[in-house]
Design a protein around this motif. Sequence first.
Motif, PDB file in Angstrom:
ATOM      1  N   GLU A 256      -7.838   9.330   5.299  1.00  0.00           N
ATOM      2  CA  GLU A 256      -6.610  10.080   5.586  1.00  0.00           C
ATOM      3  C   GLU A 256      -5.402   9.387   4.970  1.00  0.00           C
ATOM      4  O   GLU A 256      -4.492  10.043   4.465  1.00  0.00           O
TER       5      GLU A 256
ATOM      6  N   GLU B  27     -12.888   7.436   8.213  1.00  0.00           N
ATOM      7  CA  GLU B  27     -12.061   8.647   8.273  1.00  0.00           C
ATOM      8  C   GLU B  27     -10.573   8.321   8.217  1.00  0.00           C
ATOM      9  O   GLU B  27      -9.806   8.986   7.510  1.00  0.00           O
ATOM     10  N   ASP B  28     -10.161   7.289   8.930  1.00  0.00           N
ATOM     11  CA  ASP B  28      -8.752   6.904   8.958  1.00  0.00           C
ATOM     12  C   ASP B  28      -8.291   6.404   7.596  1.00  0.00           C
ATOM     13  O   ASP B  28      -7.193   6.726   7.132  1.00  0.00           O
TER      14      ASP B  28
ATOM     15  N   ARG C  90      -5.492   7.485   2.289  1.00  0.00           N
ATOM     16  CA  ARG C  90      -5.616   7.665   0.839  1.00  0.00           C
ATOM     17  C   ARG C  90      -4.980   8.974   0.396  1.00  0.00           C
ATOM     18  O   ARG C  90      -4.373   9.059  -0.676  1.00  0.00           O
ATOM     19  N   LYS C  91      -5.105  10.006   1.220  1.00  0.00           N
ATOM     20  CA  LYS C  91      -4.566  11.323   0.880  1.00  0.00           C
ATOM     21  C   LYS C  91      -3.041  11.331   0.753  1.00  0.00           C
ATOM     22  O   LYS C  91      -2.475  12.258   0.172  1.00  0.00           O
TER      23      LYS C  91
ATOM     24  N   ARG D  52      -2.498   5.214  11.003  1.00  0.00           N
ATOM     25  CA  ARG D  52      -1.668   6.332  10.546  1.00  0.00           C
ATOM     26  C   ARG D  52      -0.238   5.869  10.278  1.00  0.00           C
ATOM     27  O   ARG D  52       0.344   6.179   9.229  1.00  0.00           O
TER      28      ARG D  52
ATOM     29  N   LYS E  12      -6.508   4.396  15.554  1.00  0.00           N
ATOM     30  CA  LYS E  12      -6.238   5.483  14.613  1.00  0.00           C
ATOM     31  C   LYS E  12      -4.739   5.648  14.389  1.00  0.00           C
ATOM     32  O   LYS E  12      -4.274   5.813  13.259  1.00  0.00           O
TER      33      LYS E  12
END
Length: 200
Positions: free
Chosen positions: A116, A112-113, A118-119, A86, A82
């Motif tokens: 995140e 999920e990673d 993409r955001k 990140r 993760k």
Amino acid sequence: MKAKNHIIWHEHSISKKDRHLKNGHKSCVLWFTGLSGSGKSTLANAIDAYLFEKGFQSYVLDGDNIRHGLNKDLGFTISDRKENIRRIGEVAKLFVDSGTIVSTAFISPFEEDRMEVRKLFSKDEFIEVYVYCPFEICVKRDPKSLYKKAINGEIKHFTGLTSPYEEPKNPDIIIDTNSHSLEKCVQIIINHLKFKKILN
């Protein structure tokens, strides 16, 4: 009081839009995700070579290469994976801000990673490319002998065997490297970049 409370964002004198105008194209991250052996690095480098030859600003961030430096302190546990993603997301954001089309070749196994990451980007700046290849073909290819080592117990937490891979739910592009030639895969992605008006 936390140190970050004293950190203030410093605006650049040259904007991302300025760099787009100078380069003659927009910037984005092509986020290649898929199993080991699916062809992520091969495809990312082929895209990079095509863009370079055409005079576009591009670069490749490769999973193995990053672990030689920036992320050499990370292992392959879920928490380390993760953090690996990140950090790469933040680095990719800097490249996009510099006006570069950056290709990232990472297994990035967790949905999920990837969401995140993409955001971090504006609309159309993050292009998730699911590099699909049947598991048995990836094992057969095994270019780095990683599956062999994992099966023999030499590698723990290996994606697809002892650690899960979550297929993208809504990728922007799906590339089947078992069915298409490398040239065809490259053309599919270039066509998408043109469709999104990243390339003129």
